[in-house]
Design an enzyme around this catalytic site. Structure first.
Site, PDB file in Angstrom:
ATOM      1  N   SER A 126      13.095  49.310  -3.142  1.00 46.63           N
ATOM      2  CA  SER A 126      11.990  50.261  -3.161  1.00 46.63           C
ATOM      3  C   SER A 126      12.471  51.660  -2.806  1.00 46.63           C
ATOM      4  O   SER A 126      13.394  51.838  -2.002  1.00 46.63           O
ATOM      5  CB  SER A 126      10.934  49.811  -2.146  1.00 46.63           C
ATOM      6  OG  SER A 126       9.989  50.823  -1.906  1.00 46.63           O
ATOM      7  N   TYR A 150       8.323  48.153   6.382  1.00 46.84           N
ATOM      8  CA  TYR A 150       8.543  47.608   5.035  1.00 46.84           C
ATOM      9  C   TYR A 150       9.804  48.209   4.420  1.00 46.84           C
ATOM     10  O   TYR A 150      10.681  47.493   3.922  1.00 46.84           O
ATOM     11  CB  TYR A 150       7.337  47.894   4.142  1.00 46.84           C
ATOM     12  CG  TYR A 150       7.611  47.666   2.678  1.00 46.84           C
ATOM     13  CD1 TYR A 150       7.784  46.383   2.166  1.00 46.84           C
ATOM     14  CD2 TYR A 150       7.718  48.745   1.798  1.00 46.84           C
ATOM     15  CE1 TYR A 150       8.049  46.176   0.816  1.00 46.84           C
ATOM     16  CE2 TYR A 150       7.979  48.553   0.454  1.00 46.84           C
ATOM     17  CZ  TYR A 150       8.150  47.265  -0.031  1.00 46.84           C
ATOM     18  OH  TYR A 150       8.433  47.070  -1.362  1.00 46.84           O
ATOM     19  N   LYS A 154      13.606  46.480   3.336  1.00 43.23           N
ATOM     20  CA  LYS A 154      14.283  46.625   2.042  1.00 43.23           C
ATOM     21  C   LYS A 154      15.691  47.183   2.228  1.00 43.23           C
ATOM     22  O   LYS A 154      16.661  46.717   1.593  1.00 43.23           O
ATOM     23  CB  LYS A 154      13.462  47.533   1.114  1.00 43.23           C
ATOM     24  CG  LYS A 154      12.185  46.902   0.593  1.00 43.23           C
ATOM     25  CD  LYS A 154      12.461  45.735  -0.343  1.00 43.23           C
ATOM     26  CE  LYS A 154      11.207  45.210  -0.992  1.00 43.23           C
ATOM     27  NZ  LYS A 154      11.454  44.073  -1.915  1.00 43.23           N
TER      28      LYS A 154
END
Length: 341
Positions: A126, A150, A154
């Site tokens: 991402s 988050y 990643k």
């Protein structure tokens, strides 16, 4: 025919990628635990493609079940790893759940791959790994400095793969997505969140009368209209980048990192207005406070993906919003409540 294992194989991006792969010489093995997806999407993929896929309902936290899949499918050529919890705001609220699920699940997958001699993987990363970039559009060489849990998961999952590639001679494509939107042209598969965490599904549900209004998280950002600017990419273009990446790994060794976006930014207000054109009526919205972990603007430089993968985004904003509205209109309750009348 190459066999590809797809984790999170019933999800939004995976479903569209599956359809693109099934156009080629690939056999698919899907695994999913349906924590944020639905089995109906697999049925529709098979109907649209005219082909069947193998499916195993497992959780990546279950190492025995994961190992059993690799044992049952001994000729897996490569993996596309989509499975993860994925909401930025939620990750700020429950970081331990995100670190546990995303990191441990990925470690379990990587270990199972190693145990069974599978050394090729396309990883669903991402643009959140860039955090608040200094230079826009951001290139793949920009610092990795995620601003929320988050994004941190990643970045960690990327680093584990990079270290493994160097130690174990793995071949890896890391795709740093910007903001996937839209749906398949058939209107049969699309994004089906139980509660929308991303902008366009929320706008769709407001347009359909399911929700009252869109909340815009801040109108005082340093952008032309004060609302956040993002690089939105049609999910079908994104899916095609995965096919190109699988083909790349067939002939190229080592680690390859690519931005997957359009290089063009749209503000939240621009997206709302575009969706009003698609659905034919106004969409109610109100401005709320900024969200923790958000940034003002990010767009991606995609020259490397174009040069090395032969890939470029082809579908513009009108395709994005029109296909999203078609999906919403044809599936007012998503996959989960299928009419039998």
């Amino acid at each position: 025919m190459k066999k590809i294992l797809i984790t999170g194989g019933a999800g939004y991006i995976a479903s569209h990628t599956n359809l693109e792969l099934l156009k080629g010489d690939f056999e698919l093995v899907l695994i999913d635990n349906f924590c944020n997806s639905c089995a109906e999407s697999i049925k529709r993929i098979e109907e649209l493609s005219g082909r069947t896929v193998k499916f195993h309902q497992i959780n990546l936290m279950d190492t025995q079940a994961l190992d059993a899949v690799f044992t049952l499918e001994p000729d897996i050529d490569s993996v596309i790893h989509f499975a993860a919890l994925k909401a930025v705001g939620e990750s700020v609220e429950i970081p331990l759940a995100y670190y546990t699920n995303n990191i441990t699940g990925s470690l379990n997958l990587y270990q199972a791959m190693k145990n069974h001699g599978v050394r090729k993987i396309v990883f669903s990363s991402s643009a959140t790994v860039y955090g608040d970039p200094v230079t826009i559009p951001v290139t793949e060489n920009a610092p990795v400095q995620a601003t929320n849990p988050y994004g941190q998961t990643k970045a960690m999952m990327e680093q584990i793969l990079i270290d493994t590639a160097h130690a174990e001679n793995w071949d890896i494509a890391i795709l740093r997505y910007f903001n996937p939107v839209g749906a398949h042209e058939s209107g049969r598969i699309g994004e089906d969140p139980s509660y929308p965490n991303n902008l366009l599904p929320f706008v769709s549900q407001v347009a359909a009368g399911i929700r009252e209004k869109v909340v815009i998280f801040g109108d005082d950002w340093d952008t032309p209209d004060g609302t956040g600017v993002r690089d939105y990419i049609h999910v079908v273009d994104l899916a095609k980048a995965h096919v190109k990446s699988i083909e790349k790994l067939a002939s190229s060794k080592g680690v390859h990192i690519y931005n997957i976006g359009t290089g063009r930014g749209y503000s939240v207000l621009e997206m709302v207005k575009a969706f009003e054109d698609a659905c034919g009526h106004s969409i109610a919205y109100q401005v709320g406070p900024r969200r923790s972990g958000d940034i003002a603007e990010v767009t991606g430089d995609t020259n490397k993906a174009e040069a090395e993968l032969g890939w470029t985004a082809e579908l513009g904003l009108k395709h994005m919003v029109d296909s999203a509205w078609k999906w919403q209109s044809m599936n007012p309750n998503g996959y989960k409540k299928i009419s039998t009348s």
